[in-house]
Scaffold this active site. Structure first.
Site, PDB file in Angstrom:
ATOM      1  N   TRP A 196      -6.594  20.756  -3.092  1.00 52.93           N
ATOM      2  CA  TRP A 196      -6.396  21.986  -3.851  1.00 52.93           C
ATOM      3  C   TRP A 196      -6.942  21.788  -5.265  1.00 52.93           C
ATOM      4  CZ3 TRP A 196      -3.799  26.799  -4.536  1.00 52.93           C
ATOM      5  CH2 TRP A 196      -3.362  27.412  -3.351  1.00 52.93           C
ATOM      6  N   HIS A 226       6.544  29.260  -6.356  1.00 55.35           N
ATOM      7  CA  HIS A 226       6.008  28.174  -5.531  1.00 55.35           C
ATOM      8  C   HIS A 226       5.609  26.976  -6.397  1.00 55.35           C
ATOM      9  CE1 HIS A 226       3.140  26.726  -2.209  1.00 55.35           C
ATOM     10  NE2 HIS A 226       4.380  26.562  -1.796  1.00 55.35           N
TER      11      HIS A 226
HETATM   12  N1  LIG Z   1      -0.877  26.137  -5.189  1.00 52.23           N
HETATM   13  C1  LIG Z   1      -1.211  24.799  -5.163  1.00 52.23           C
HETATM   14  C2  LIG Z   1      -0.971  23.996  -4.046  1.00 52.23           C
HETATM   15  N2  LIG Z   1      -0.405  24.522  -2.938  1.00 52.23           N
HETATM   16  C3  LIG Z   1      -0.411  23.849  -1.631  1.00 52.23           C
HETATM   17  C4  LIG Z   1       0.711  22.801  -1.497  1.00 52.23           C
HETATM   18  O1  LIG Z   1       0.435  21.643  -2.292  1.00 52.23           O
HETATM   19  C5  LIG Z   1       0.830  22.351  -0.031  1.00 52.23           C
HETATM   20  O2  LIG Z   1      -0.414  21.803   0.371  1.00 52.23           O
HETATM   21  C6  LIG Z   1       1.213  23.499   0.875  1.00 52.23           C
HETATM   22  O3  LIG Z   1       2.402  24.098   0.371  1.00 52.23           O
HETATM   23  C7  LIG Z   1       1.440  23.029   2.319  1.00 52.23           C
HETATM   24  O4  LIG Z   1       2.419  22.014   2.371  1.00 52.23           O
HETATM   25  N3  LIG Z   1      -1.295  22.688  -4.064  1.00 52.23           N
HETATM   26  C8  LIG Z   1      -1.873  22.119  -5.178  1.00 52.23           C
HETATM   27  O5  LIG Z   1      -2.165  20.916  -5.187  1.00 52.23           O
HETATM   28  N4  LIG Z   1      -2.118  22.892  -6.281  1.00 52.23           N
HETATM   29  C9  LIG Z   1      -1.794  24.215  -6.315  1.00 52.23           C
HETATM   30  O6  LIG Z   1      -2.041  24.902  -7.361  1.00 52.23           O
HETATM   31  C1  LIG Z   2       1.242  26.544  -7.288  1.00 48.89           C
HETATM   32  C2  LIG Z   2       0.985  27.472  -6.182  1.00 48.89           C
HETATM   33  O1  LIG Z   2       1.360  27.269  -5.030  1.00 48.89           O
HETATM   34  C3  LIG Z   2       0.370  28.764  -6.564  1.00 48.89           C
HETATM   35  O2  LIG Z   2      -0.970  28.515  -6.953  1.00 48.89           O
HETATM   36  C4  LIG Z   2       0.385  29.776  -5.420  1.00 48.89           C
HETATM   37  O3  LIG Z   2       0.132  30.999  -6.032  1.00 48.89           O
HETATM   38  P1  LIG Z   2       1.228  32.184  -5.907  1.00 48.89           P
HETATM   39  O4  LIG Z   2       2.508  31.682  -6.579  1.00 48.89           O
HETATM   40  O5  LIG Z   2       0.606  33.336  -6.649  1.00 48.89           O
HETATM   41  O6  LIG Z   2       1.418  32.432  -4.427  1.00 48.89           O
END
Ligand SMILES: Nc1c(NC[C@H](O)[C@H](O)[C@H](O)CO)[nH]c(=O)[nH]c1=O
Ligand SMILES: CC(=O)[C@@H](O)COP(=O)(O)O
Length: 164
Positions: A31, A97
């Site tokens: 990500w 999240h």
């Molecule tokens: N939103 C971001 C994520 N989201 C994905 C989670 O880390 C994870 O892979 C998912 O929830 C499945 O378990 N990850 C990041 O590294 N940075 C972000 O901004």
């Molecule tokens: C940190 C996250 O998972 C975020 O980038 C996801 O975006 P959102 O909170 O708008 O669904």
């Protein structure tokens, strides 16, 4: 000290022990790959610059920062590594999240470090926006990847010094 008051990569060589004796694992979240790739380059180059052998550095991708914990656990379970560096970038979105991921990965990798009595380094940017991440992945505030590598070397040295 807040990051904006300190360049993260501002370490003199005299402060960092030689990395030559140690084997390092690096787990990199996919990500925000533009950012995490820059963190990785900083970490890898810093390990090499401080004496680590390329053959003593193993790098593995994981989907996101949430998976850094299990990635570190998988690497340390092999018994092959003196330290594991976890690199990721979590950027605030519209929902909570962000909070759950940041807390999970911070607590998770701390627990893995204690589980194996091995350093697991938190090289994860947790930012309000993309620009803050760019600034800390080779931008005006240095590179957190450098900092993570220096920390890994120092902690591996500490563990070696005190091992039974
Ligand atoms: N939103 C971001 C994520 N989201 C994905 C989670 O880390 C994870 O892979 C998912 O929830 C499945 O378990 N990850 C990041 O590294 N940075 C972000 O901004
Ligand atoms: C940190 C996250 O998972 C975020 O980038 C996801 O975006 P959102 O909170 O708008 O669904």
């Amino acid at each position: 000290m807040a990051t904006h008051l300190k360049n993260l990569s501002d370490f003199s060589g005299s402060e960092i022990p030689s990395a030559a004796p140690y084997r390092f694992g690096i787990v990199v979240a996919e990500w925000n790959a533009e950012i995490t790739n820059a963190l990785y380059q900083g970490a890898y180059n810093s390990l090499i610059a401080n004496g680590a052998a390329a053959g003593n550095i193993e790098t593995y991708p994981v989907p996101g920062s949430f998976e850094l914990t299990s990635g570190a656990d998988i690497l340390l379970k092999t018994g092959r590594f003196d330290a594991v560096i976890c690199l990721g970038c979590v950027i605030q979105g519209e929902t909570r999240h962000f909070d759950f991921i940041c807390n999970a990965v911070a607590n998770g990798i701390s627990n893995v470090s204690v589980k194996y009595s091995k350093p697991v380094i938190f090289g994860v940017l947790t930012t309000d926006n993309q620009q803050q991440a760019i600034d800390r992945a080779g931008g005006k505030h240095g590179n957190k990847g450098d900092e993570a590598a220096f920390t890994a070397i120092k902690m591996a040295e500490l563990a070696k010094t005190l091992e039974a």
